[in-house]
Write an enzyme that holds these catalytic residues in place. Structure first.
Site, PDB file in Angstrom:
ATOM      1  N   ASP A  11     -46.152  28.500 102.227  1.00  0.00           N
ATOM      2  CA  ASP A  11     -46.648  28.493 100.924  1.00  0.00           C
ATOM      3  C   ASP A  11     -48.171  28.378 101.294  1.00  0.00           C
ATOM      4  O   ASP A  11     -48.716  27.246 100.759  1.00  0.00           O
ATOM      5  CB  ASP A  11     -46.082  27.809  99.846  1.00  0.00           C
ATOM      6  N   LYS A  34     -41.108  31.553 106.419  1.00  0.00           N
ATOM      7  CA  LYS A  34     -40.546  32.007 105.180  1.00  0.00           C
ATOM      8  C   LYS A  34     -42.075  32.395 104.563  1.00  0.00           C
ATOM      9  O   LYS A  34     -42.912  31.743 104.357  1.00  0.00           O
ATOM     10  CB  LYS A  34     -39.907  31.294 104.220  1.00  0.00           C
ATOM     11  N   ASP A  61     -39.807  36.329 101.296  1.00  0.00           N
ATOM     12  CA  ASP A  61     -39.218  36.105  99.963  1.00  0.00           C
ATOM     13  C   ASP A  61     -39.780  36.440  98.968  1.00  0.00           C
ATOM     14  O   ASP A  61     -40.826  35.778  98.185  1.00  0.00           O
ATOM     15  CB  ASP A  61     -39.173  34.460 100.195  1.00  0.00           C
ATOM     16  N   LYS A  63     -38.394  37.763  96.207  1.00  0.00           N
ATOM     17  CA  LYS A  63     -37.479  37.755  95.159  1.00  0.00           C
ATOM     18  C   LYS A  63     -37.622  38.886  94.134  1.00  0.00           C
ATOM     19  O   LYS A  63     -37.910  38.740  92.732  1.00  0.00           O
ATOM     20  CB  LYS A  63     -37.807  36.558  94.152  1.00  0.00           C
ATOM     21  N   LEU A  64     -37.350  40.158  94.573  1.00  0.00           N
ATOM     22  CA  LEU A  64     -37.317  41.222  93.675  1.00  0.00           C
ATOM     23  C   LEU A  64     -36.535  41.248  92.603  1.00  0.00           C
ATOM     24  O   LEU A  64     -35.304  40.965  92.592  1.00  0.00           O
ATOM     25  CB  LEU A  64     -37.064  42.456  94.727  1.00  0.00           C
ATOM     26  N   ASP A  66     -36.168  43.889  89.119  1.00  0.00           N
ATOM     27  CA  ASP A  66     -36.493  44.990  88.343  1.00  0.00           C
ATOM     28  C   ASP A  66     -35.255  46.142  88.101  1.00  0.00           C
ATOM     29  O   ASP A  66     -34.093  45.616  88.560  1.00  0.00           O
ATOM     30  CB  ASP A  66     -37.643  45.868  89.206  1.00  0.00           C
ATOM     31  N   ILE A  67     -35.647  47.181  87.923  1.00  0.00           N
ATOM     32  CA  ILE A  67     -34.450  48.215  87.539  1.00  0.00           C
ATOM     33  C   ILE A  67     -34.052  48.711  88.978  1.00  0.00           C
ATOM     34  O   ILE A  67     -34.838  48.509  89.931  1.00  0.00           O
ATOM     35  CB  ILE A  67     -34.753  49.313  86.656  1.00  0.00           C
ATOM     36  N   THR A 123     -33.782  26.708  92.690  1.00  0.00           N
ATOM     37  CA  THR A 123     -33.539  25.160  92.764  1.00  0.00           C
ATOM     38  C   THR A 123     -34.516  24.468  91.828  1.00  0.00           C
ATOM     39  O   THR A 123     -34.090  23.171  91.786  1.00  0.00           O
ATOM     40  CB  THR A 123     -33.706  24.739  94.259  1.00  0.00           C
ATOM     41  N   ARG A 185     -35.223  18.085 100.418  1.00  0.00           N
ATOM     42  CA  ARG A 185     -36.130  16.855 100.731  1.00  0.00           C
ATOM     43  C   ARG A 185     -35.393  15.660 101.730  1.00  0.00           C
ATOM     44  O   ARG A 185     -34.599  15.226 101.620  1.00  0.00           O
ATOM     45  CB  ARG A 185     -36.440  16.019  99.443  1.00  0.00           C
ATOM     46  N   ARG A 215     -43.241  22.150 101.389  1.00  0.00           N
ATOM     47  CA  ARG A 215     -44.325  20.938 101.031  1.00  0.00           C
ATOM     48  C   ARG A 215     -44.300  19.760 102.057  1.00  0.00           C
ATOM     49  O   ARG A 215     -45.027  19.147 102.666  1.00  0.00           O
ATOM     50  CB  ARG A 215     -44.479  20.632  99.704  1.00  0.00           C
TER      51      ARG A 215
HETATM   52  O1  C5P Z   1     -41.927  23.059  99.048  1.00  0.00           O
HETATM   53  P1  C5P Z   1     -40.795  23.404  99.080  1.00  0.00           P
HETATM   54  O2  C5P Z   1     -39.860  22.909  99.930  1.00  0.00           O
HETATM   55  O3  C5P Z   1     -40.277  22.853  97.502  1.00  0.00           O
HETATM   56  O4  C5P Z   1     -40.640  24.941  99.036  1.00  0.00           O
HETATM   57  C1  C5P Z   1     -39.420  25.456  98.646  1.00  0.00           C
HETATM   58  C2  C5P Z   1     -39.613  27.224  98.649  1.00  0.00           C
HETATM   59  O5  C5P Z   1     -38.386  27.731  98.760  1.00  0.00           O
HETATM   60  C3  C5P Z   1     -40.718  27.814  97.946  1.00  0.00           C
HETATM   61  O6  C5P Z   1     -41.552  28.845  98.665  1.00  0.00           O
HETATM   62  C4  C5P Z   1     -39.958  28.302  96.676  1.00  0.00           C
HETATM   63  O7  C5P Z   1     -40.476  29.563  96.350  1.00  0.00           O
HETATM   64  C5  C5P Z   1     -38.599  28.797  97.700  1.00  0.00           C
HETATM   65  N1  C5P Z   1     -37.407  28.895  96.846  1.00  0.00           N
HETATM   66  C6  C5P Z   1     -37.080  27.853  95.959  1.00  0.00           C
HETATM   67  N2  C5P Z   1     -35.824  28.059  95.366  1.00  0.00           N
HETATM   68  C7  C5P Z   1     -35.067  29.227  95.285  1.00  0.00           C
HETATM   69  C8  C5P Z   1     -35.580  30.199  96.255  1.00  0.00           C
HETATM   70  C9  C5P Z   1     -36.738  30.097  97.017  1.00  0.00           C
HETATM   71  O8  C5P Z   1     -37.775  26.789  96.060  1.00  0.00           O
HETATM   72  N3  C5P Z   1     -34.078  29.244  94.803  1.00  0.00           N
END
Ligand code: C5P
Length: 242
Positions: A11, A34, A61, A63-64, A66-67, A123, A185, A215
């Site tokens: 990210d 990712k 990633d 995350k599409l 739409d229709i 999440t 984490r 992160r």
């Molecule tokens: O920094 P962190 O570990 O929180 O990043 C989690 C990554 O996973 C982010 O890029 C977020 O977009 C992605 N993600 C998420 N929950 C989901 C799907 C993807 O946190 N359900």
């Protein structure tokens, strides 16, 4: 049990930052990365080529949602990138998921077919969000399970969920149905905006197939060291590094 790589969420805002970040890792080690909306919308597909040329595997990633016709065509456009994993939102519905999977079956060779996963509940979503924003009168876990059941019926390879829900999903849908889990984490790290979190070790014990972690690694002063620590925990301490 074989050694697995955590997926690092890149990210980051632009290619220069990616180059600087990747240079902090031993170039002989092949990473699972990712690429999400922030980076892909800035750089376009060139970032995928760049990372693949270095030998890394990619989860794109986007995350599409739409229709069915739009998602199907978007997936078709993405197939030429040869990424390992793509994802779509299960809330897009059964027809959308089915058509997305079908276009992959029809247009990608079996040897480099991306796995298609459905996002269940993010999440960062809480039980309160499920009740007050989504107006779903069920528990968050029931909602995740329901999306997972429909994703499997639509022929998808698995879901994106929290590691807290993996055991139940595997019990009901089988061990082969993949669970990719963000919201990871290491003990002692701050949660940021994540709500349904688990440690790498707990995620492995619960049966997650892939963990995604951003992160704690990207913002670390020593990303490779942090990555190796997380990888070690994800592999339950008992295995050697590659
Ligand atoms: O920094 P962190 O570990 O929180 O990043 C989690 C990554 O996973 C982010 O890029 C977020 O977009 C992605 N993600 C998420 N929950 C989901 C799907 C993807 O946190 N359900």
């Amino acid at each position: 049990m074989f050694e697995k790589r955590p997926i690092i969420a890149l990210d980051l805002p632009n290619k220069e930052m990616v180059i600087r970040f990747i240079q902090k890792f031993d170039s002989r080690k092949k990473l699972f990365l990712k690429v999400g909306m922030e980076l892909f919308y800035k750089t376009g597909p060139s970032i995928i080529d760049y990372l693949q040329n270095l030998g890394h595997d990619i989860f794109l990633d986007l995350k599409l949602h739409d229709i069915p016709n739009t998602v199907k065509k978007a997936i078709n456009s993405l197939l030429s990138l040869n990424v390992a994993i793509l994802d779509i939102h299960a809330t897009g519905g059964f027809a959308m998921m089915k058509e997305a999977k079908q276009i992959i079956q029809d247009n990608a060779n079996a040897s480099n077919r991306p796995k298609l996963l459905a996002i269940t509940q993010l999440t960062s979503t809480s039980q309160n969000d499920v009740q007050t924003i989504q107006l779903i009168d069920k528990t968050l876990e029931e909602s995740v399970l329901n999306y997972a059941i429909w994703a499997k019926k639509a022929g998808l390879d698995g879901v994106v969920c929290s590691a807290q829900e993996v055991k139940k999903i595997k019990q009901i849908l089988g061990l082969d149905f993949l669970c990719l889990t963000p919201g990871i984490r290491p003990a002692g790290n701050k949660n940021d905006d994540q709500k349904r979190i688990m440690t790498p070790r707990q995620a492995r014990q619960n049966g997650s197939d892939y963990i995604v972690i951003g992160r704690p690694i990207t913002q670390s002063s020593d990303p490779e060291k942090k990555y190796l620590e997380i990888k070690h925990q994800w592999n339950l301490d008992g295995l050697n590094y590659e």
